[in-house]
Design a protein around this motif. Structure first.
Motif, PDB file in Angstrom:
ATOM      1  N   LEU A   1       0.847  -1.179   0.000  1.00 31.46           N
ATOM      2  CA  LEU A   1       0.000   0.000   0.000  1.00 31.46           C
ATOM      3  C   LEU A   1       0.883   1.229   0.000  1.00 31.46           C
ATOM      4  CD1 LEU A   1      -2.020   0.405   3.337  1.00 31.46           C
ATOM      5  CD2 LEU A   1       0.365  -0.093   3.188  1.00 31.46           C
ATOM      6  N   SER A   2       0.393   2.286  -0.653  1.00 28.74           N
ATOM      7  CA  SER A   2       1.218   3.480  -0.827  1.00 28.74           C
ATOM      8  C   SER A   2       0.860   4.517   0.229  1.00 28.74           C
ATOM      9  CB  SER A   2       0.977   4.070  -2.213  1.00 28.74           C
ATOM     10  OG  SER A   2      -0.339   4.547  -2.275  1.00 28.74           O
ATOM     11  N   SER A   3       1.607   5.626   0.208  1.00 26.59           N
ATOM     12  CA  SER A   3       1.331   6.674   1.189  1.00 26.59           C
ATOM     13  C   SER A   3      -0.044   7.300   0.957  1.00 26.59           C
ATOM     14  CB  SER A   3       2.424   7.737   1.156  1.00 26.59           C
ATOM     15  OG  SER A   3       2.414   8.425  -0.068  1.00 26.59           O
TER      16      SER A   3
ATOM     17  N   CYS B   1      -6.493  -5.007  11.316  1.00 26.22           N
ATOM     18  CA  CYS B   1      -5.915  -6.286  11.736  1.00 26.22           C
ATOM     19  C   CYS B   1      -5.250  -7.015  10.576  1.00 26.22           C
ATOM     20  CB  CYS B   1      -6.981  -7.188  12.376  1.00 26.22           C
ATOM     21  SG  CYS B   1      -8.106  -7.953  11.201  1.00 26.22           S
ATOM     22  N   CYS B   2      -4.467  -8.024  10.934  1.00 23.42           N
ATOM     23  CA  CYS B   2      -3.844  -8.946   9.966  1.00 23.42           C
ATOM     24  C   CYS B   2      -2.937  -8.219   8.970  1.00 23.42           C
ATOM     25  CB  CYS B   2      -4.906  -9.755   9.223  1.00 23.42           C
ATOM     26  SG  CYS B   2      -6.156 -10.489  10.273  1.00 23.42           S
ATOM     27  N   ILE B   3      -2.154  -7.294   9.477  1.00 28.69           N
ATOM     28  CA  ILE B   3      -1.255  -6.527   8.603  1.00 28.69           C
ATOM     29  C   ILE B   3       0.059  -7.287   8.458  1.00 28.69           C
ATOM     30  CG2 ILE B   3       0.007  -4.357   8.358  1.00 28.69           C
ATOM     31  CD1 ILE B   3      -2.213  -2.980   9.920  1.00 28.69           C
ATOM     32  N   LYS B   4       0.461  -7.533   7.223  1.00 29.41           N
ATOM     33  CA  LYS B   4       1.713  -8.280   6.976  1.00 29.41           C
ATOM     34  C   LYS B   4       2.908  -7.473   7.491  1.00 29.41           C
ATOM     35  CE  LYS B   4       0.104 -10.717   2.822  1.00 29.41           C
ATOM     36  NZ  LYS B   4      -0.684 -11.656   3.575  1.00 29.41           N
ATOM     37  N   PRO B   5       3.992  -8.183   7.881  1.00 34.85           N
ATOM     38  CA  PRO B   5       5.140  -7.495   8.495  1.00 34.85           C
ATOM     39  C   PRO B   5       5.713  -6.348   7.654  1.00 34.85           C
ATOM     40  CG  PRO B   5       5.379  -9.867   8.748  1.00 34.85           C
ATOM     41  CD  PRO B   5       4.162  -9.647   7.894  1.00 34.85           C
ATOM     42  N   ASP B   6       5.820  -6.536   6.332  1.00 33.30           N
ATOM     43  CA  ASP B   6       6.364  -5.453   5.496  1.00 33.30           C
ATOM     44  C   ASP B   6       5.506  -4.198   5.599  1.00 33.30           C
ATOM     45  OD1 ASP B   6       8.482  -6.922   4.524  1.00 33.30           O
ATOM     46  OD2 ASP B   6       7.441  -7.582   2.723  1.00 33.30           O
ATOM     47  N   ILE B   7       4.205  -4.399   5.586  1.00 34.21           N
ATOM     48  CA  ILE B   7       3.304  -3.239   5.634  1.00 34.21           C
ATOM     49  C   ILE B   7       3.277  -2.664   7.048  1.00 34.21           C
ATOM     50  CG2 ILE B   7       0.906  -2.484   5.377  1.00 34.21           C
ATOM     51  CD1 ILE B   7       0.635  -4.401   3.093  1.00 34.21           C
ATOM     52  N   TYR B   8       3.366  -3.542   8.043  1.00 33.81           N
ATOM     53  CA  TYR B   8       3.392  -3.022   9.420  1.00 33.81           C
ATOM     54  C   TYR B   8       4.621  -2.128   9.618  1.00 33.81           C
ATOM     55  CZ  TYR B   8       2.755  -2.493  14.358  1.00 33.81           C
ATOM     56  OH  TYR B   8       2.548  -1.919  15.587  1.00 33.81           O
ATOM     57  N   GLU B   9       5.715  -2.482   8.948  1.00 32.44           N
ATOM     58  CA  GLU B   9       6.917  -1.640   9.047  1.00 32.44           C
ATOM     59  C   GLU B   9       6.621  -0.221   8.534  1.00 32.44           C
ATOM     60  OE1 GLU B   9      10.437  -3.114   7.026  1.00 32.44           O
ATOM     61  OE2 GLU B   9      11.629  -1.425   7.746  1.00 32.44           O
ATOM     62  N   VAL B  10       5.804  -0.125   7.487  1.00 33.45           N
ATOM     63  CA  VAL B  10       5.420   1.198   6.971  1.00 33.45           C
ATOM     64  C   VAL B  10       4.654   1.981   8.051  1.00 33.45           C
ATOM     65  CG1 VAL B  10       3.992   2.399   5.251  1.00 33.45           C
ATOM     66  CG2 VAL B  10       5.407   0.465   4.551  1.00 33.45           C
ATOM     67  N   PHE B  11       3.782   1.289   8.760  1.00 37.34           N
ATOM     68  CA  PHE B  11       3.055   1.942   9.856  1.00 37.34           C
ATOM     69  C   PHE B  11       4.026   2.400  10.957  1.00 37.34           C
ATOM     70  CE2 PHE B  11      -1.533   1.625   9.198  1.00 37.34           C
ATOM     71  CZ  PHE B  11      -1.608   0.771   8.109  1.00 37.34           C
TER      72      PHE B  11
ATOM     73  N   PRO C   1      -3.321  13.727   6.302  1.00 35.16           N
ATOM     74  CA  PRO C   1      -3.466  12.609   5.363  1.00 35.16           C
ATOM     75  C   PRO C   1      -2.364  12.513   4.310  1.00 35.16           C
ATOM     76  CG  PRO C   1      -5.188  14.250   5.001  1.00 35.16           C
ATOM     77  CD  PRO C   1      -4.408  14.716   6.182  1.00 35.16           C
ATOM     78  N   SER C   2      -1.493  13.531   4.179  1.00 35.18           N
ATOM     79  CA  SER C   2      -0.479  13.447   3.121  1.00 35.18           C
ATOM     80  C   SER C   2       0.912  13.766   3.666  1.00 35.18           C
ATOM     81  CB  SER C   2      -0.836  14.418   1.991  1.00 35.18           C
ATOM     82  OG  SER C   2      -0.884  15.730   2.501  1.00 35.18           O
ATOM     83  N   GLY C   3       1.929  13.606   2.791  1.00 39.22           N
ATOM     84  CA  GLY C   3       3.289  14.012   3.149  1.00 39.22           C
ATOM     85  C   GLY C   3       4.198  12.893   3.622  1.00 39.22           C
ATOM     86  N   ARG C   4       3.820  11.628   3.352  1.00 41.38           N
ATOM     87  CA  ARG C   4       4.643  10.513   3.837  1.00 41.38           C
ATOM     88  C   ARG C   4       5.503   9.852   2.754  1.00 41.38           C
ATOM     89  NH1 ARG C   4       0.089  10.831   6.508  1.00 41.38           N
ATOM     90  NH2 ARG C   4       0.314  11.058   8.769  1.00 41.38           N
ATOM     91  N   GLY C   5       5.236  10.194   1.493  1.00 42.69           N
ATOM     92  CA  GLY C   5       5.949   9.549   0.392  1.00 42.69           C
ATOM     93  C   GLY C   5       7.458   9.753   0.475  1.00 42.69           C
ATOM     94  N   LEU C   6       7.855  10.992   0.764  1.00 45.36           N
ATOM     95  CA  LEU C   6       9.278  11.330   0.850  1.00 45.36           C
ATOM     96  C   LEU C   6       9.958  10.531   1.967  1.00 45.36           C
ATOM     97  CD1 LEU C   6      11.056  13.332  -0.645  1.00 45.36           C
ATOM     98  CD2 LEU C   6      10.485  15.059   1.075  1.00 45.36           C
TER      99      LEU C   6
END
Lengths: 118, 138
Positions: A61-63, A86-96, B106-111
């Motif tokens: 998922l993107s920003s 819930c159930c967020i994969k580790p790679d995506i959880y790292e983004v969080f 809601p924005s500004g995280r891409g960088l």
């Protein structure tokens, strides 16, 4: 768009709505805008009060998708609804974690834990 | 390690579909570079953010403007350049999205994500071109 594809699979467990993302990738803007529309409708149109977003099939998922989730969370708080992820994969959880959004979202490892004790 | 190309350059219109197509094209090569699954995830995310930013914020989806994307690989790294035809921006002006007061924006995280997942990220002085590198050892 009248022919918009469903992006969420909805299921009710007791009084909890479980919205499972259908797409593996929540990346491109057209997809994200549709996901956002369908998420917001759960609160704005359906008035659902307890919502679990199940990420089990989501691989990317993107920003911009994070932005929709933040708006969704604000809508939920404004409408006195509760939102859990819930159930967020580790790679995506790292983004969080990188974005510190794990601090503002209520995130549970499993669907069972997300539905329990809402 | 047997990537399909060492180098390619494409010029795409400012629409999301074309942007996704070039991200997929790049990832076909990147997938064969021996990166871990975590790094593959991060590179895809970073390239997607760069291309989407160029289309959305740089060219503002203008049908009159294009985005130039250049991919290259050598023995030590992959390199992606993304250039739009917009007015540019100053990356230092983007507020820190991890600051408490900005967490619910809601924005500004891409960088931030590009910086986190790539070895190097550099903007041109005008701010309409970004260079991303991922080194094989990092």
């Amino acid at each position: 768009m009248a022919d918009a594809k469903p992006r969420l699979d909805l299921d009710d467990i007791g009084d909890v709505t479980v919205a499972t993302f259908i797409d593996k990738k929540i990346l491109d803007e057209a997809n994200i805008n549709e996901v956002g529309k369908q998420l917001f409708a759960l609160i704005d149109e359906d008035g659902r009060r307890k919502i679990v977003l199940d990420f089990s099939v989501v691989e990317y998922l993107s920003s911009a998708a994070l932005g929709k989730l933040i708006t969704m969370d604000k809508k939920a708080k404004g409408a006195k609804s509760k939102l859990r992820l819930c159930c967020i994969k580790p790679d995506i959880y790292e983004v969080f974690e990188i974005t510190r959004l794990n601090k503002i979202f209520d995130i549970k490892p499993t669907l069972e834990e997300a539905v329990k004790g809402f | 390690m047997n990537p399909k190309h060492n180098h390619f350059e494409v010029v795409i219109p400012s629409d999301y579909e074309s942007g996704q197509a070039v991200v997929e094209q790049i990832m076909l090569d990147v997938a064969e570079c021996g990166f871990s699954s975590r790094d593959l995830f991060g590179v895809r995310l970073a390239v997607d953010e760069a291309v989407t930013n160029a289309i959305k914020h740089g060219n503002r989806l203008s049908p009159d403007k294009t985005v130039r994307v250049l991919f290259s690989r050598n023995q030590s790294r992959i390199r992606i350049e993304v250039e739009d035809q917009g007015a540019g921006f100053h990356p230092e002006d983007v507020p820190d999205p991890t600051a408490d007061e900005n967490l619910d924006r809601p924005s500004g995280r891409g960088l931030l994500l590009m910086r986190e997942f790539m070895t190097l990220i550099e903007y041109s002085p005008k701010g309409n071109q970004v260079v991303l590198e991922k080194h094989f050892s990092s």
